[in-house]
Structures are given as structure tokens and as C-alpha cells.
Write a protein that holds these residues in place. Structure first.
Motif, PDB file in Angstrom:
ATOM      1  N   ALA A  77       0.815  -1.219   0.000  1.00 54.04           N
ATOM      2  CA  ALA A  77       0.000   0.000   0.000  1.00 54.04           C
ATOM      3  C   ALA A  77       0.848   1.269   0.000  1.00 54.04           C
ATOM      4  O   ALA A  77       0.392   2.308  -0.496  1.00 54.04           O
ATOM      5  CB  ALA A  77      -0.915   0.009   1.232  1.00 54.04           C
ATOM      6  N   LEU A  78       2.071   1.208   0.517  1.00 53.93           N
ATOM      7  CA  LEU A  78       2.889   2.417   0.650  1.00 53.93           C
ATOM      8  C   LEU A  78       3.183   3.082  -0.698  1.00 53.93           C
ATOM      9  O   LEU A  78       2.887   4.276  -0.880  1.00 53.93           O
ATOM     10  CB  LEU A  78       4.182   2.090   1.395  1.00 53.93           C
ATOM     11  N   PRO A  79       3.761   2.377  -1.684  1.00 54.02           N
ATOM     12  CA  PRO A  79       4.023   3.045  -2.965  1.00 54.02           C
ATOM     13  C   PRO A  79       2.741   3.464  -3.689  1.00 54.02           C
ATOM     14  O   PRO A  79       2.700   4.522  -4.324  1.00 54.02           O
ATOM     15  CB  PRO A  79       4.805   1.989  -3.760  1.00 54.02           C
ATOM     16  N   ALA A  82       1.370   6.606  -2.076  1.00 52.38           N
ATOM     17  CA  ALA A  82       2.179   7.777  -2.446  1.00 52.38           C
ATOM     18  C   ALA A  82       1.904   8.206  -3.886  1.00 52.38           C
ATOM     19  O   ALA A  82       1.760   9.394  -4.184  1.00 52.38           O
ATOM     20  CB  ALA A  82       3.660   7.457  -2.256  1.00 52.38           C
ATOM     21  N   LEU A  83       1.814   7.235  -4.797  1.00 48.65           N
ATOM     22  CA  LEU A  83       1.547   7.549  -6.203  1.00 48.65           C
ATOM     23  C   LEU A  83       0.133   8.088  -6.408  1.00 48.65           C
ATOM     24  O   LEU A  83      -0.134   8.777  -7.396  1.00 48.65           O
ATOM     25  CB  LEU A  83       1.747   6.301  -7.070  1.00 48.65           C
ATOM     26  N   ALA A  84      -0.761   7.772  -5.489  1.00 48.62           N
ATOM     27  CA  ALA A  84      -2.149   8.235  -5.594  1.00 48.62           C
ATOM     28  C   ALA A  84      -2.335   9.652  -5.091  1.00 48.62           C
ATOM     29  O   ALA A  84      -3.460  10.163  -5.090  1.00 48.62           O
ATOM     30  CB  ALA A  84      -3.074   7.289  -4.830  1.00 48.62           C
ATOM     31  N   VAL A 140      -4.806   0.846   4.153  1.00 48.84           N
ATOM     32  CA  VAL A 140      -3.582   1.615   4.372  1.00 48.84           C
ATOM     33  C   VAL A 140      -3.273   2.512   3.175  1.00 48.84           C
ATOM     34  O   VAL A 140      -2.789   3.634   3.348  1.00 48.84           O
ATOM     35  CB  VAL A 140      -2.401   0.673   4.674  1.00 48.84           C
ATOM     36  N   ALA A 141      -3.571   2.045   1.959  1.00 48.29           N
ATOM     37  CA  ALA A 141      -3.331   2.892   0.785  1.00 48.29           C
ATOM     38  C   ALA A 141      -4.156   4.169   0.873  1.00 48.29           C
ATOM     39  O   ALA A 141      -3.654   5.274   0.619  1.00 48.29           O
ATOM     40  CB  ALA A 141      -3.664   2.128  -0.492  1.00 48.29           C
ATOM     41  N   LEU A 178       5.992  11.295   6.785  1.00 44.44           N
ATOM     42  CA  LEU A 178       5.018  10.251   6.472  1.00 44.44           C
ATOM     43  C   LEU A 178       5.243   8.976   7.273  1.00 44.44           C
ATOM     44  O   LEU A 178       4.276   8.311   7.672  1.00 44.44           O
ATOM     45  CB  LEU A 178       5.077   9.929   4.972  1.00 44.44           C
ATOM     46  N   LEU A 179       6.505   8.617   7.514  1.00 41.57           N
ATOM     47  CA  LEU A 179       6.823   7.320   8.129  1.00 41.57           C
ATOM     48  C   LEU A 179       6.105   7.079   9.458  1.00 41.57           C
ATOM     49  O   LEU A 179       5.494   6.007   9.637  1.00 41.57           O
ATOM     50  CB  LEU A 179       8.341   7.181   8.307  1.00 41.57           C
ATOM     51  N   PRO A 180       6.130   8.012  10.425  1.00 32.31           N
ATOM     52  CA  PRO A 180       5.450   7.731  11.705  1.00 32.31           C
ATOM     53  C   PRO A 180       3.944   7.470  11.551  1.00 32.31           C
ATOM     54  O   PRO A 180       3.410   6.541  12.160  1.00 32.31           O
ATOM     55  CB  PRO A 180       5.715   8.994  12.540  1.00 32.31           C
ATOM     56  N   VAL A 181       3.261   8.278  10.716  1.00 32.48           N
ATOM     57  CA  VAL A 181       1.811   8.091  10.572  1.00 32.48           C
ATOM     58  C   VAL A 181       1.512   6.824   9.769  1.00 32.48           C
ATOM     59  O   VAL A 181       0.500   6.154  10.013  1.00 32.48           O
ATOM     60  CB  VAL A 181       1.150   9.325   9.918  1.00 32.48           C
TER      61      VAL A 181
END
Length: 506
Positions: A77-79, A82-84, A140-141, A178-181
Motif C-alpha cells: 500500500a505504501l508506494p 504515495a503515487l495516488a 492503508v493505501a 510520512l513514516l510515523p503516521v
């Protein structure tokens, strides 16, 4: 303008009352037969302690599915999240396509995804892990791009203007924020998935749900009570661990480097353990045919079902599912608010607050299918049982969200009003409600969004909605019928998302 505002305020209670009427809600029936809800609960007490050794391995499989699926889904979901976000990529067209794709994925209930995965991959923990990953990916995305949408990009724009590439800007400017959230959202998804994984065995996707299904069928309620008790302990441990880690993530600058390294090592070991024992042997020939059948059923649904306006048609079943979700959410939220006032440490003393939190945690542990069976004894099968099931589950989850919101209140302001001689009611009216109203409303809308998916599977146990015909059509491999039900469900959930977004903006 005043007339418009009055109409808007009347719409919600009108919708709730109409939903309860449509589902056959009857306060008289609850008062007369409410005691039947405690029959099954009474037979669970005392739980059968001798059954513990047979529970531990399936329970461990449930935890492994939850952790493995959560980790895999969150990583994928992470990439995509971010791309969304067009503010990150500068590509609005790509963001729209990815958001539509993710919203379609989010519309599929996890139990339906588990049933499809068990058809394609075979029964067992691998199918459950895949279903959890699928579900986590959607959650998560969306959370990731929503966080990115609300970030401050002044520093990023300055770096871009200085000639830096987007990837470098993202890594040095956006990623640290972004990482902590992102990790906090992933932990939240894990907490949800522990409960979902507990019932995936109902459709053959492994874990402790297989035992639950067996004990329900044989009416061995003492053993079922022991399963639920151990599941409660696991849920409580995961929730408390998640709360502790999220507090650390809120203030990452105060976390020592040694603690970070220890947590990273522990996390990698736990994730590695969650995938141990799973063997990927590829998609069998039968699974490939079933996958093609599911896709073909969605692309070529049975239009006679979609256009059928009788009680067996898709529109009627979707309306019933929607009414179950609305009615159950409203009842659960109304009961959860006073309970949350007792459970908030900012408002109540520690002892009653702890007791209420414990009760809410116990309610949250109860799987939807078990709650549905309990209320069927009270109301009989149908939408009324579905409303009460959703109300009970909404009470547990709304209570937790409300308590979290109320705990953020300015305690000094509360103390100042108390010192001025203001009574409890005045403090609630002039401090608590104005400060928390928007957050509490957002919590209720979020719970309604979740309940739309949960209500769609209550039919698996006869508690109304679109779940029963969807299950029967999938088990019978009648993919054009299953496609019609799934297509209707997708449209309903996506429409609810759009409506919720508009209401939130206002």
C-alpha cells in the motif's frame, strides 16, 4: 438558508428511523425476548479450560495470518498510496486511476475476499493471509494518500524550485513526516485484522475460525467460550501494544536509537515467524479457472438480478444491507457516547474508566457471526437481527474511538470550568461537546463506512442483507449471479464513500 439547515438536520434522524422501520425493528420484541441473548452467553460460562491445548495452534495460525497479511498489505500500500497523491507525483491522472482501483478493492468485504482466496489458493492459512493482505492494502493505501493530501509542502516546493528531482524531494522532505503516521496506520490495521482473521475459518481460510464454526455447529458453547476468552486476551495484548507504539510514533524525536533498532529487529522476527510454515505452490489449474470465473462474473453479471425489484433482487438486498448498517450504527453510536464519557480518563475517575474500557474491549472481541447467532435467538432470522448485531459491534468500536477523542480534551479548561462552580452538565455542554463534536461525527461516519461492508456478510448466518445469496452463488460457482451481487455492493460502497466525503467537507 435556515430552512435548508433545518432540513439537513432532519435528514439523518429520518433516515435512521426509516432504516429501523424497514428492518422490522421492534422495541417490544427486545423487551420481551431480550433475555434470550444471554442463553448462549450463559452456556459459554464457565469456559471449558481442558480445551485450551487444542486452541493454541489454530489461535497461533490466526495471529500469523493477521501479522503476515497486515505486513504484506501495508508494504504494497505504501508506494500505491504515495503515487495516488498528485501533490507528490504531480500526475493527477495517475492519482485518479489508482484511487478508483483502491476504492474498488476497499469495497470487497474481507470474508468475501477470503472465500474467493480459498477457492483460488485452496483452504488454509495462505488463503487467509492473502485475504487479510488484500483488505489491508485498501485501508492503508487510502490512509496514506489522505495523510499526504493534508501535509505541508512548502519545503518540498522550495526543493523542487531549486532543481531537485521529485524522488529526492520525497525522500528528504516528505518521507520523514510520512513514516510515523504510516506505521501508526499499519498498527491500526493489524488490530482490526486480528478480529477479522478470527472468523476467516468460517469460509475455509484457516485459523481459529475453523474451530469456532465447528463448535457453533455442534453447539459446544463452553468450548466456544474458551476460544473467545483466549481471543480476547490476544486482542487486548495487540491493542495495548499498538497503543504504546503509537504513542512513541507521535513523538519520534524522543525515541532513543537503541529502542528503534530493538523494535525493528523484533518486528522483522515476528513478520518472519508469521510467514513460517506457509508453502506457495502456485495457483492450481482449478484455481485459475475460478479466478477467471469471478472476473467474468463481475464483467458479465446477471442483469435480471440487478433489474429485479422484488425481495430477491439486488436493489432490495442492497437497500436492506444499507438500512442494517445505518440503523446499527445509529444505535451503537448513541449507546457508545455515554459509555465513552465513563471510559474517558479526562472526564471520569480511573476505576470506572478502566472498567468501561474493559467491557468495550470484550464487546469488540466478539466476532460478527457469533453476535449474529446470539441475536437471531432474540429476533429470529432477518434484518432485525442484523441491526442488533451491527449495533453491538458499533458500540464496541465507537466506544474506543470516542474515548480516544475525549481523552484529547483540554483538561485544564475542564478544571477551570469546574473551579468556577459549573456542574457536570454545563461542562459537557460548553467544553466537551463543542471541542469534540466534529471528531465524534467523523468517528460515526467512519464506522458507518465499515458497517456497510460488515453488514454485507451477516447474511452468512441468516441476519439479513446481501450476504446469504452472495455466499450461495459463490459456493455454487454461479459466477454471473455472484458478479451481480458484488457489482451492486461495489456501487453501494463507492456511493457511500462519495456521500461521506461531501458531508465531511461541509
Amino acid at each position: 438558508m435556515r430552512t435548508v439547515n433545518v432540513i439537513r438536520r432532519c435528514l439523518i434522524p429520518t433516515a435512521v428511523l426509516l432504516s429501523l422501520w424497514f428492518c422490522g425493528f421492534s422495541l417490544t420484541v427486545l423487551l420481551k425476548r431480550g433475555g434470550q441473548a444471554f442463553v448462549i452467553l450463559g452456556q459459554m460460562i464457565p469456559p471449558d479450560i481442558s480445551y485450551i491445548p487444542k486452541i493454541l495452534r489454530p489461535l497461533a495460525a490466526t495471529v500469523k495470518m493477521s501479522i503476515g497479511g497486515s505486513a504484506a498489505g501495508a508494504l504494497l500500500a505504501l508506494p500505491v498510496g504515495a503515487l495516488a497523491c498528485p501533490l507528490v507525483t504531480g500526475n493527477r491522472g495517475l492519482a485518479i486511476i489508482l484511487r478508483c482501483l483502491v476504492n474498488v478493492i476497499r469495497a470487497v468485504p474481507v470474508l468475501v475476499a477470503a472465500l474467493a482466496a480459498s477457492f483460488i489458493l485452496g483452504t488454509g492459512a495462505l488463503a487467509g493471509t492473502a485475504a487479510i493482505a488484500f483488505f489491508t492494502f485498501g485501508i492503508v493505501a487510502r490512509m496514506t494518500w489522505e495523510k499526504l493530501d493534508h501535509m505541508d509542502y512548502m519545503a518540498s516546493e522550495a526543493l523542487l524550485a531549486a532543481g531537485n528531482g521529485r524522488m529526492a524531494v520525497f525522500w528528504h522532505s516528505v518521507w520523514p513526516k510520512l513514516l510515523p503516521v504510516y506505521l501508526s496506520d499499519s498498527l491500526y490495521a493489524l488490530e482490526i485484522n486480528i478480529r477479522h482473521a478470527a472468523i476467516l475459518g468460517y469460509v475455509g481460510a484457516g485459523g481459529v475460525g475453523l474451530l469456532l464454526n465447528e463448535k457453533i455447529a455442534w453447539r459446544e458453547y463452553a468450548k466456544m467460550g474458551m476460544i473467545l476468552l483466549l481471543l480476547f486476551v490476544v486482542v487486548l495484548v495487540v491493542e495495548q501494544t499498538g497503543e504504546y507504539l503509537r504513542l512513541k510514533l507521535k513523538h519520534p524525536e524522543s525515541v532513543k536509537a537503541s529502542f528503534r533498532y530493538i523494535m525493528i529487529i523484533i518486528g522483522l522476527v515476528v513478520i518472519g515467524w508469521s510467514f513460517s510454515g506457509m508453502e506457495w505452490q502456485g495457483i492450481p489449474e482449478k484455481g485459475a479457472k475460478i479466478l477467471a470465473g469471478i472476473v467474468g462474473g463481475i464483467l458479465h453479471p446477471d442483469w435480471s438480478l440487478i433489474l429485479n425489484m422484488t425481495g430477491s433482487g439486488v436493489p432490495w438486498l442492497l437497500l436492506e444491507t444499507l438500512c442494517i448498517a445505518i440503523g446499527g450504527t445509529a444505535i451503537g453510536a448513541m449507546l457508545a457516547f455515554p459509555a465513552a464519557l465513563i471510559g474517558s480518563c479526562a472526564i471520569s475517575p480511573r476505576v470506572p474508566a478502566f472498567c468501561m474500557r474493559f467491557v468495550a474491549a470484550a464487546v469488540r472481541t466478539l466476532p460478527a457471526i457469533i453476535a449474529g447467532l446470539i441475536f437471531i435467538r432474540v429476533t429470529g432470522p432477518g434484518a432485525f437481527a442484523g441491526v442488533m448485531t451491527m449495533a453491538l459491534l458499533s458500540f464496541g468500536m465507537c466506544c474506543r474511538m470516542f474515548i480516544h477523542t475525549l481523552d484529547q480534551i483540554d483538561r485544564e479548561l475542564l478544571a477551570a470550568f469546574k473551579a468556577m462552580g459549573c456542574g457536570w452538565t454545563a461542562r459537557m455542554r460548553h467544553v466537551v461537546w463543542p471541542e469534540c463534536r466534529k471528531a465524534l461525527t467523523a468517528d460515526v461516519w467512519y464506522r458507518l463506512d465499515v458497517n456497510l461492508r460488515d453488514a454485507s456478510v451477516l447474511g452468512f448466518v441468516g441476519a439479513g442483507g446481501i450476504g446469504a445469496p452472495l455466499l450461495f452463488s459463490m459456493n455454487g460457482y454461479v459466477w454471473n449471479m455472484a458478479g451481480a451481487y458484488l457489482l451492486g455492493l461495489l456501487i453501494l460502497v463507492l456511493a457511500a464513500d462519495v456521500f461521506s466525503a461531501k458531508v465531511s467537507k461541509r
